[in-house]
Scaffold this active site. Structure first.
Site, PDB file in Angstrom:
ATOM      1  N   HIS A  34       0.830  -1.216   0.000  1.00 46.82           N
ATOM      2  CA  HIS A  34       0.000   0.000   0.000  1.00 46.82           C
ATOM      3  C   HIS A  34       0.866   1.269   0.000  1.00 46.82           C
ATOM      4  O   HIS A  34       0.505   2.280   0.607  1.00 46.82           O
ATOM      5  CB  HIS A  34      -0.988  -0.003   1.173  1.00 46.82           C
ATOM      6  CG  HIS A  34      -2.098  -1.007   0.984  1.00 46.82           C
ATOM      7  ND1 HIS A  34      -3.212  -0.737   0.222  1.00 46.82           N
ATOM      8  CD2 HIS A  34      -2.236  -2.283   1.420  1.00 46.82           C
ATOM      9  CE1 HIS A  34      -4.016  -1.804   0.225  1.00 46.82           C
ATOM     10  NE2 HIS A  34      -3.440  -2.758   0.938  1.00 46.82           N
ATOM     11  N   SER A 127      -4.745 -10.438 -12.528  1.00 46.87           N
ATOM     12  CA  SER A 127      -5.270  -9.435 -13.470  1.00 46.87           C
ATOM     13  C   SER A 127      -4.136  -8.708 -14.176  1.00 46.87           C
ATOM     14  O   SER A 127      -4.186  -8.523 -15.397  1.00 46.87           O
ATOM     15  CB  SER A 127      -6.215  -8.462 -12.768  1.00 46.87           C
ATOM     16  OG  SER A 127      -5.580  -7.864 -11.669  1.00 46.87           O
ATOM     17  N   ASP A 171       1.916  -3.936  -9.766  1.00 43.99           N
ATOM     18  CA  ASP A 171       1.672  -5.271 -10.327  1.00 43.99           C
ATOM     19  C   ASP A 171       2.024  -5.335 -11.814  1.00 43.99           C
ATOM     20  O   ASP A 171       2.679  -6.267 -12.273  1.00 43.99           O
ATOM     21  CB  ASP A 171       0.201  -5.666 -10.117  1.00 43.99           C
ATOM     22  CG  ASP A 171      -0.233  -5.523  -8.665  1.00 43.99           C
ATOM     23  OD1 ASP A 171       0.646  -5.487  -7.785  1.00 43.99           O
ATOM     24  OD2 ASP A 171      -1.452  -5.435  -8.418  1.00 43.99           O
ATOM     25  N   TYR A 220     -10.078  -0.790  -0.530  1.00 42.87           N
ATOM     26  CA  TYR A 220      -8.850  -0.283  -1.171  1.00 42.87           C
ATOM     27  C   TYR A 220      -9.024   1.190  -1.547  1.00 42.87           C
ATOM     28  O   TYR A 220      -8.175   2.025  -1.246  1.00 42.87           O
ATOM     29  CB  TYR A 220      -8.575  -1.138  -2.418  1.00 42.87           C
ATOM     30  CG  TYR A 220      -7.278  -0.832  -3.130  1.00 42.87           C
ATOM     31  CD1 TYR A 220      -6.097  -1.492  -2.778  1.00 42.87           C
ATOM     32  CD2 TYR A 220      -7.220   0.088  -4.165  1.00 42.87           C
ATOM     33  CE1 TYR A 220      -4.906  -1.237  -3.437  1.00 42.87           C
ATOM     34  CE2 TYR A 220      -6.029   0.355  -4.826  1.00 42.87           C
ATOM     35  CZ  TYR A 220      -4.879  -0.315  -4.459  1.00 42.87           C
ATOM     36  OH  TYR A 220      -3.700  -0.051  -5.114  1.00 42.87           O
TER      37      TYR A 220
HETATM   38  C1  GLA Z   1      -2.971  -4.284  -5.131  1.00 39.67           C
HETATM   39  C2  GLA Z   1      -2.754  -3.168  -6.145  1.00 39.67           C
HETATM   40  C3  GLA Z   1      -1.306  -2.667  -6.100  1.00 39.67           C
HETATM   41  C4  GLA Z   1      -0.909  -2.309  -4.670  1.00 39.67           C
HETATM   42  C5  GLA Z   1      -1.276  -3.442  -3.696  1.00 39.67           C
HETATM   43  C6  GLA Z   1      -1.043  -3.068  -2.268  1.00 39.67           C
HETATM   44  O1  GLA Z   1      -2.207  -5.398  -5.485  1.00 39.67           O
HETATM   45  O2  GLA Z   1      -3.029  -3.651  -7.449  1.00 39.67           O
HETATM   46  O3  GLA Z   1      -1.148  -1.576  -6.966  1.00 39.67           O
HETATM   47  O4  GLA Z   1      -1.485  -1.103  -4.275  1.00 39.67           O
HETATM   48  O5  GLA Z   1      -2.630  -3.836  -3.830  1.00 39.67           O
HETATM   49  O6  GLA Z   1       0.309  -2.892  -2.020  1.00 39.67           O
END
Ligand code: GLA
Length: 386
Positions: A34, A127, A171, A220
Site C-alpha cells: 500500500h 489481473s 503489479d 482499497y
Molecule cells: C494491489 C494493487 C497494487 C498495490 C497493492 C497493495 O495489489 O493492485 O497496486 O497497491 O494492492 O500494495
C-alpha cells in the site's frame, strides 16, 4: 503449462495452429504494501505462475478468445470495446486494447487461447498478468514499438479506467520487468528501479488462506482516499509535500495532532512502510535474511494494526508460520482482506516448513490452506510458437 493441451484447444477452436506465445507472470510483494499509490517504494518478485496466451494474428480487427480456465469463448471487434460482465476475464484484454488505442496505437486482431495458473483473487495479481500478456501480444501482432515501462503504465490505465479498479503501478510493472532470481526495488514516483538479488539460501513460499472477500475494491479505494486526506491536511504545515512519500516519521510525530486518529494511523503505516522497504532492500543486498525477515514481521503488524487491511485468517497464517523451522519472516501480501501471505524460508527447509505450516494453520482455523514454494522468474515474454 502443457503446451500440447493448448495446441489441441487451439486447433479445436480455430482449426489451425498458433504462431505466437505470450506469457506474463503473477507476483508476490516481499515488502512495501500500500505504498505504490503513495508514490513510495515496493519490492516485489515475479513468480513462476503465469498467464499464457497462444495466438495467431488475423488480417482484420476481430479478436476471438477461448479461456481454458473458464471454458468460455468470446469474440469482439477492436472498433467497439466495452467491458463484458458475462466474461470478466476478457475485460482485461479488451481494456488493454482500449488503452493502447486511446494512446493512438493502431491494432490488429488475433485468435487466442488463454490459460493461467495464477490463483484468481488471491492477491497474486492474476489481473496484471493477463493484462501484460495481452499487451505484449497486441504489440507483437500489430508491429508496434513500446518500451516496457510505458507498456506497464498502459496496462495500469486499462485497469484504472476500463475495468474500474484504482490500483497502483506495482503489479503491472513487475509482471513486465521482473527479473529471474531478483526482486525489484521500484520507486513508484519516477518509476526507476534496482534489481535486488534474492539469495539462493532463501526461498519464497506463498501460503493461500483461500479466503476471498468481495470488499477488497471498496476498502482499497477508501484507504487511498484516507491517504489523500492525510496529504491535504499535512500540506497546511508542509506545503512542499505532494504525497505521503514526502512525509517522514519525524513529520508525523510533530504534526500528528492535525490528523484525525484513523488518518494518522493510515499515514503512519505508509511512512514507516517506505522506510522498511528501503531498509529491506539494503538488508537483502547484504545477505541479511534475518534482518529482512524482521522487517517483514513489522510490515505485517503495521498492515494489521495501523492500515487495517489484514483479517483473522492472514494473522493466523503469520502466527502459524512463526512456529515453523527455517522461517526468516512472514507477512500478508497484496491488497489484503484475504488471499496470501509471503514467507521467506531457508532454502533447505522448504518441505518441512510447508508441511508444518499447513498443519499449524489447520489446527488454528479448521481450514486446510494451499502452501507452495515459488521460483523467482522473469517478467513477460512473447515468442514464436515452437
Ligand atoms: C494491489 C494493487 C497494487 C498495490 C497493492 C497493495 O495489489 O493492485 O497496486 O497497491 O494492492 O500494495
Amino acid at each position: 503449462m502443457d503446451r500440447h493441451a493448448i495446441a489441441r484447444a487451439f486447433a479445436a477452436a480455430y482449426g489451425t495452429a498458433p504462431t505466437l506465445l505470450a506469457r506474463a507472470p503473477g507476483r508476490v510483494n516481499l515488502i512495501g504494501e500500500h505504498t505504490d499509490y503513495n508514490e513510495g517504494f515496493v519490492l516485489p518478485v515475479a513468480i513462476s505462475r503465469a498467464v499464457w496466451i497462444a495466438a495467431r494474428p488475423r488480417a482484420d480487427r476481430q479478436v476471438r478468445l477461448f479461456s481454458l480456465n473458464f471454458d468460455q469463448r468470446v469474440t469482439f471487434s477492436l472498433d467497439t470495446l466495452a467491458p463484458d460482465a458475462s466474461a470478466p476475464w476478457s475485460s482485461y484484454i479488451r481494456g488493454v486494447a482500449w488503452a493502447l488505442q486511446a494512446e493512438g496505437y493502431r491494432l490488429r486482431g488475433f485468435d487466442g487461447v488463454v490459460w493461467g495458473d495464477v490463483p484468481i483473487g488471491a492477491g497474486l495479481s492474476s489481473s496484471a498478468a493477463i493484462e501484460v500478456a495481452a499487451a505484449r501480444l497486441f504489440v507483437a501482432v500489430s508491429d508496434l514499438d513500446l518500451d516496457p515501462v510505458r507498456l506497464a503504465l498502459l496496462c495500469q490505465r486499462a485497469e484504472n479506467e476500463f475495468v474500474g479498479v484504482r490500483c497502483g503501478i506495482m503489479d503491472q510493472f513487475i509482471a513486465t520487468l521482473g527479473r529471474r532470481h531478483h526482486a525489484l526495488l521500484i520507486d513508484c514516483r519516477d518509476l526507476s528501479y534496482r534489481p535486488v538479488p534474492v539469495q539462493p539460501a532463501a526461498a519464497v513460499v506463498v501460503a493461500d488462506t483461500l479466503v476471498r472477500r468481495g470488499l477488497v475494491a471498496s476498502e482499497y479505494n477508501q484507504r487511498r482516499a484516507e491517504c489523500e486526506e492525510a496529504v491535504r491536511r499535512l500540506q497546511a504545515v508542509l506545503p512542499g509535500i505532494r504525497a505521503l512519500r514526502d512525509v517522514t516519521s519525524a513529520d508525523l510525530e510533530r504534526y500528528g495532532t492535525l490528523l484525525p486518529a484513523v488518518i494518522w494511523r493510515r499515514a503512519r503505516h505508509v511512512v514507516t512502510e517506505n522506510e522498511r522497504t528501503l531498509e529491506g532492500a539494503r538488508r537483502l543486498e547484504q545477505g541479511d535474511l534475518v534482518g529482512f525477515g524482521q522487517l517483514m514481521f513489522a510490515s505485517h503488524a503495521s498492515l494489521r494494526d495501523d492500515y487495517a487491511v489484514s483479517c483473522p485468517e492472514l494473522d493466523a497464517m503469520v502466527e502459524a508460520a512463526r512456529e515453523q523451522p527455517g522461517l526468516y519472516g512472514a507477512r500478508m501480501t497484496g491488497a489484503g482482506f484475504g488471499g496470501c501471505t509471503v514467507n521467506l524460508v531457508a532454502a533447505g527447509r522448504v518441505a518441512e516448513f510447508c508441511q508444518g505450516l499447513m498443519a499449524a494453520y489447520a489446527r488454528r482455523t479448521g481450514q486446510v490452506p494451499q502452501v507452495y514454494a515459488c521460483t523467482v522468474d522473469d517478467g513477460a515474454t512473447v515468442e514464436p510458437w515452437a
